[in-house]
Motif scaffolding. Structure first.
Motif: not given
Length: 267
Positions: A187-192
């Motif tokens: 779930w953090g791939l987009d912002s990362y």
């Protein structure tokens, strides 16, 4: 005779040491230039040269990769955790991950790969060439056969090893940074990925590639050129001195390159 006339402004031993140092660095530059000529010459890459390069690539890159990856993972994990916790304690959580990526990937990863290969060269005598029997011969005076089968494969293998280990360490650091901050979740791939893309703009990528390439050239050229400057008759008893001399020169070059990189970044 007056004392002012009896004293020499520059002692002769000091002038001799300065001249010797300048000659040694000129030999290093000349070695790098000749190595570049041989590397760009198609006739240097015959079957025997490719086999020698492949064996040295296996020794410098593939065999060193597990130990380097383990060491890099431990150091990166400790630094990532320290930076993230410190940033959170000061209320800077939104900048923690970007600071981790900038510090690790832009500064520490290329320097760590270069220092690891330098230590590998210093500890493994088989990576250094034997000194020439005459000692102090100019690099362009060495036999072409020796360049193709002994010197050029070592230069290519060491230079490629720095680039390969730096790339592997960088990917590992990115994975560890994501895992420490977001955990094992997608779930953090987009912002990362948006943050990583913001950090690695074209100018930063160009500067990082140039710095890593210069590190690779320094590690590949300076130790080999320093080893060739030792006379063959004294090679056995002076082998330790040759390694220490080459190591000091590489460290000096790495420090200057890192300082120049930081100066250009913050000035």
């Amino acid at each position: 005779m007056p004392a002012s006339l009896a004293l020499s402004p520059t002692p002769a031993p000091a002038r001799g040491r300065l001249w010797r140092t300048l000659r040694q660095w000129w030999a290093v530059l000349l070695f790098g230039a000749v190595a570049a000529v041989y590397a760009l010459s198609p006739s240097s890459h015959d079957a025997r040269s490719r086999n020698a390069t492949a064996r040295l690539l296996h020794a410098t890159s593939w065999q060193a990769l597990p130990w380097f990856a383990l060491l890099s993972a431990l150091i990166s994990l400790a630094l990532i955790r320290t930076l993230v916790v410190t940033a959170q304690s000061y209320g800077l959580s939104q900048f923690a991950l970007e600071m981790v990526v900038r510090v690790l990937l832009l500064e520490l990863v290329p320097l760590g790969a270069a220092l690891f290969l330098l230590l590998r060269v210093a500890l493994a005598g088989d990576l250094l060439p034997q000194a020439d029997p005459a000692g102090g011969l100019a690099p362009h005076a060495l036999a072409a056969e020796r360049w193709r089968l002994e010197l050029l494969p070592r230069v290519l293998a060491l230079g490629f090893a720095v680039l390969a280990l730096a790339t592997a360490s960088g990917v590992l650091a990115l994975l560890l940074a994501y895992t420490v901050v977001y955990g094992v979740t997608p779930w953090g791939l987009d912002s990362y990925t948006r943050m990583v893309g913001r950090v690695f703009d074209p100018a930063v990528c160009l500067a990082l590639g140039l710095k890593t390439g210069l590190f690779a050239v320094a590690v590949a050229v300076v130790p080999l050129a320093s080893a060739l400057q030792e006379p063959y008759a004294a090679a056995r008893r002076a082998a330790g001195f040759a390694v220490r001399s080459g190591t000091r020169r590489v460290l000096a070059v790495l420090v200057l390159l890192q300082a120049a990189s930081l100066a250009l970044k913050f000035l």
